[in-house]
Scaffold this motif. Structure first.
Motif, PDB file in Angstrom:
ATOM      1  N   ALA A  76      10.581   5.960  26.012  1.00  0.00           N
ATOM      2  CA  ALA A  76      11.196   4.620  26.036  1.00  0.00           C
ATOM      3  C   ALA A  76      10.145   3.545  25.804  1.00  0.00           C
ATOM      4  CB  ALA A  76      11.901   4.396  27.372  1.00  0.00           C
ATOM      5  N   ARG A  77       8.940   3.745  26.374  1.00  0.00           N
ATOM      6  CA  ARG A  77       7.861   2.779  26.149  1.00  0.00           C
ATOM      7  C   ARG A  77       7.474   2.729  24.674  1.00  0.00           C
ATOM      8  NH1 ARG A  77       3.850   4.924  30.551  1.00  0.00           N
ATOM      9  NH2 ARG A  77       5.535   5.695  31.812  1.00  0.00           N
ATOM     10  N   LEU A  78       7.459   3.886  24.027  1.00  0.00           N
ATOM     11  CA  LEU A  78       7.133   3.927  22.598  1.00  0.00           C
ATOM     12  C   LEU A  78       8.190   3.204  21.765  1.00  0.00           C
ATOM     13  CD1 LEU A  78       5.783   7.559  22.203  1.00  0.00           C
ATOM     14  CD2 LEU A  78       4.504   5.435  21.947  1.00  0.00           C
ATOM     15  N   VAL A  79       9.454   3.398  22.108  1.00  0.00           N
ATOM     16  CA  VAL A  79      10.535   2.728  21.379  1.00  0.00           C
ATOM     17  C   VAL A  79      10.444   1.214  21.569  1.00  0.00           C
ATOM     18  CG1 VAL A  79      13.039   2.405  21.325  1.00  0.00           C
ATOM     19  CG2 VAL A  79      12.090   4.711  21.398  1.00  0.00           C
ATOM     20  N   ILE A  80      10.173   0.777  22.795  1.00  0.00           N
ATOM     21  CA  ILE A  80      10.028  -0.662  23.046  1.00  0.00           C
ATOM     22  C   ILE A  80       8.840  -1.222  22.268  1.00  0.00           C
ATOM     23  CG2 ILE A  80       9.451  -2.373  24.820  1.00  0.00           C
ATOM     24  CD1 ILE A  80      11.094  -0.602  26.783  1.00  0.00           C
ATOM     25  N   LEU A  81       7.726  -0.502  22.262  1.00  0.00           N
ATOM     26  CA  LEU A  81       6.553  -0.947  21.510  1.00  0.00           C
ATOM     27  C   LEU A  81       6.863  -1.062  20.021  1.00  0.00           C
ATOM     28  CD1 LEU A  81       3.535  -1.631  21.244  1.00  0.00           C
ATOM     29  CD2 LEU A  81       3.115   0.828  21.040  1.00  0.00           C
ATOM     30  N   ALA A  82       7.544  -0.056  19.468  1.00  0.00           N
ATOM     31  CA  ALA A  82       7.892  -0.097  18.033  1.00  0.00           C
ATOM     32  C   ALA A  82       8.815  -1.278  17.738  1.00  0.00           C
ATOM     33  CB  ALA A  82       8.548   1.213  17.622  1.00  0.00           C
ATOM     34  N   ALA A  83       9.769  -1.537  18.619  1.00  0.00           N
ATOM     35  CA  ALA A  83      10.682  -2.662  18.408  1.00  0.00           C
ATOM     36  C   ALA A  83       9.942  -4.000  18.462  1.00  0.00           C
ATOM     37  CB  ALA A  83      11.797  -2.629  19.452  1.00  0.00           C
ATOM     38  N   VAL A  84       9.044  -4.157  19.415  1.00  0.00           N
ATOM     39  CA  VAL A  84       8.284  -5.405  19.527  1.00  0.00           C
ATOM     40  C   VAL A  84       7.368  -5.574  18.320  1.00  0.00           C
ATOM     41  CG1 VAL A  84       6.527  -6.605  20.894  1.00  0.00           C
ATOM     42  CG2 VAL A  84       8.451  -5.504  22.035  1.00  0.00           C
ATOM     43  N   MET A  85       6.752  -4.483  17.865  1.00  0.00           N
ATOM     44  CA  MET A  85       5.899  -4.568  16.667  1.00  0.00           C
ATOM     45  C   MET A  85       6.715  -4.998  15.455  1.00  0.00           C
ATOM     46  SD  MET A  85       3.481  -1.196  17.173  1.00  0.00           S
ATOM     47  CE  MET A  85       2.796  -1.266  15.529  1.00  0.00           C
ATOM     48  N   LEU A  86       7.906  -4.455  15.312  1.00  0.00           N
ATOM     49  CA  LEU A  86       8.777  -4.829  14.194  1.00  0.00           C
ATOM     50  C   LEU A  86       9.202  -6.293  14.293  1.00  0.00           C
ATOM     51  CD1 LEU A  86      10.173  -3.737  11.680  1.00  0.00           C
ATOM     52  CD2 LEU A  86      12.125  -3.150  13.104  1.00  0.00           C
ATOM     53  N   ILE A  87       9.491  -6.757  15.498  1.00  0.00           N
ATOM     54  CA  ILE A  87       9.862  -8.161  15.691  1.00  0.00           C
ATOM     55  C   ILE A  87       8.700  -9.085  15.328  1.00  0.00           C
ATOM     56  CG2 ILE A  87      10.418  -9.878  17.477  1.00  0.00           C
ATOM     57  CD1 ILE A  87      12.130  -7.635  18.799  1.00  0.00           C
ATOM     58  N   ILE A  88       7.489  -8.723  15.748  1.00  0.00           N
ATOM     59  CA  ILE A  88       6.316  -9.548  15.422  1.00  0.00           C
ATOM     60  C   ILE A  88       6.107  -9.610  13.920  1.00  0.00           C
ATOM     61  CG2 ILE A  88       3.790  -9.618  15.546  1.00  0.00           C
ATOM     62  CD1 ILE A  88       4.058  -8.617  18.426  1.00  0.00           C
ATOM     63  N   TRP A  89       6.142  -8.450  13.274  1.00  0.00           N
ATOM     64  CA  TRP A  89       5.962  -8.427  11.820  1.00  0.00           C
ATOM     65  C   TRP A  89       7.077  -9.223  11.139  1.00  0.00           C
ATOM     66  CZ3 TRP A  89       9.342  -6.402   8.197  1.00  0.00           C
ATOM     67  CH2 TRP A  89       8.897  -6.496   6.883  1.00  0.00           C
ATOM     68  N   GLY A  90       8.312  -9.036  11.565  1.00  0.00           N
ATOM     69  CA  GLY A  90       9.443  -9.740  10.967  1.00  0.00           C
ATOM     70  C   GLY A  90       9.331 -11.250  11.146  1.00  0.00           C
ATOM     71  N   ALA A  91       8.892 -11.688  12.319  1.00  0.00           N
ATOM     72  CA  ALA A  91       8.730 -13.124  12.560  1.00  0.00           C
ATOM     73  C   ALA A  91       7.668 -13.715  11.630  1.00  0.00           C
ATOM     74  CB  ALA A  91       8.352 -13.371  14.012  1.00  0.00           C
ATOM     75  N   CYS A  92       6.584 -12.999  11.429  1.00  0.00           N
ATOM     76  CA  CYS A  92       5.546 -13.495  10.511  1.00  0.00           C
ATOM     77  C   CYS A  92       6.060 -13.510   9.073  1.00  0.00           C
ATOM     78  CB  CYS A  92       4.290 -12.634  10.616  1.00  0.00           C
ATOM     79  SG  CYS A  92       3.372 -12.929  12.140  1.00  0.00           S
ATOM     80  N   TYR A  93       6.813 -12.500   8.696  1.00  0.00           N
ATOM     81  CA  TYR A  93       7.348 -12.451   7.337  1.00  0.00           C
ATOM     82  C   TYR A  93       8.338 -13.586   7.098  1.00  0.00           C
ATOM     83  CZ  TYR A  93       9.329 -10.681   3.027  1.00  0.00           C
ATOM     84  OH  TYR A  93       9.733 -10.565   1.729  1.00  0.00           O
ATOM     85  N   VAL A  94       9.231 -13.828   8.056  1.00  0.00           N
ATOM     86  CA  VAL A  94      10.203 -14.924   7.938  1.00  0.00           C
ATOM     87  C   VAL A  94       9.474 -16.271   7.920  1.00  0.00           C
ATOM     88  CG1 VAL A  94      12.067 -16.128   9.165  1.00  0.00           C
ATOM     89  CG2 VAL A  94      12.136 -13.645   8.904  1.00  0.00           C
ATOM     90  N   THR A  95       8.420 -16.416   8.710  1.00  0.00           N
ATOM     91  CA  THR A  95       7.627 -17.639   8.685  1.00  0.00           C
ATOM     92  C   THR A  95       7.020 -17.848   7.305  1.00  0.00           C
ATOM     93  OG1 THR A  95       7.129 -17.398  11.039  1.00  0.00           O
ATOM     94  CG2 THR A  95       5.716 -18.880   9.766  1.00  0.00           C
ATOM     95  N   GLY A  96       6.532 -16.786   6.700  1.00  0.00           N
ATOM     96  CA  GLY A  96       5.993 -16.877   5.339  1.00  0.00           C
ATOM     97  C   GLY A  96       7.057 -17.296   4.335  1.00  0.00           C
ATOM     98  N   GLN A  97       8.244 -16.760   4.477  1.00  0.00           N
ATOM     99  CA  GLN A  97       9.355 -17.153   3.598  1.00  0.00           C
ATOM    100  C   GLN A  97       9.679 -18.635   3.776  1.00  0.00           C
ATOM    101  OE1 GLN A  97      11.103 -15.560   1.283  1.00  0.00           O
ATOM    102  NE2 GLN A  97      10.315 -13.482   1.563  1.00  0.00           N
ATOM    103  N   ASN A  98       9.719 -19.079   5.036  1.00  0.00           N
ATOM    104  CA  ASN A  98      10.024 -20.494   5.308  1.00  0.00           C
ATOM    105  C   ASN A  98       8.948 -21.414   4.742  1.00  0.00           C
ATOM    106  OD1 ASN A  98      12.418 -19.903   6.580  1.00  0.00           O
ATOM    107  ND2 ASN A  98      11.497 -19.885   8.635  1.00  0.00           N
TER     108      ASN A  98
END
Length: 141
Positions: A76-98
């Motif tokens: 469960a800790r690994l799944v949470i870590l993967a989800a948070v990593m994806l959210i961080i990457w996605g937020a940076c990517y969306v910021t770049g798009q904006n």
């Protein structure tokens, strides 16, 4: 039988050799195992399976538990870590798009900005992974 995570951690590599004296006395091949950490006690010669299980037992005694919460399994800790990593990457990517759209960037400039934000997102995500590794999985001595 063998826990690959336990013996592939880089600190505890099994070094198995044939003990010629014990093999001659027993009439069959007898093995001895030592560990690359140099802290494994000497054991009597035995079969290959016995030496491997002795080494895995040695590694298990040198393992320390993870510092994460006991009530949350490692998976469960690994799944949470993967989800948070994806959210961080996605937020940076969306910021770049904006940023690209807000400043009306086109062509090579837009690709450079998007690529930069993409790399920043990946760097932050993997930096987080390195920072919390001791809270996710057990560490080795």
């Amino acid at each position: 039988m063998l826990d690959r995570f336990a013996i592939d951690d880089g600190h505890h590599l099994a070094e198995i050799v044939i003990d010629e004296d014990a093999s001659t006395a027993a009439g069959t091949a007898r093995f001895r195992v030592t560990c690359s950490c140099g802290r494994m006690p000497r054991q009597p010669a035995g079969t290959r399976e016995q030496t491997l299980s002795t080494h895995v037992a040695h590694v298990s005694t040198k393992a320390s538990p993870s510092k994460g919460p006991e009530w949350l399994p490692v998976g469960a800790r690994l799944v949470i870590l993967a989800a948070v990593m994806l959210i961080i990457w996605g937020a940076c990517y969306v910021t770049g798009q904006n940023v690209t759209h807000d400043h009306d960037l086109t062509g090579a400039t837009a690709k450079t900005v998007l690529g930069g934000f993409h790399l920043v997102g990946l760097t932050l995500a993997f930096g987080l992974m390195v920072a919390v590794r001791r809270y996710i999985a057990p560490t080795r001595a």
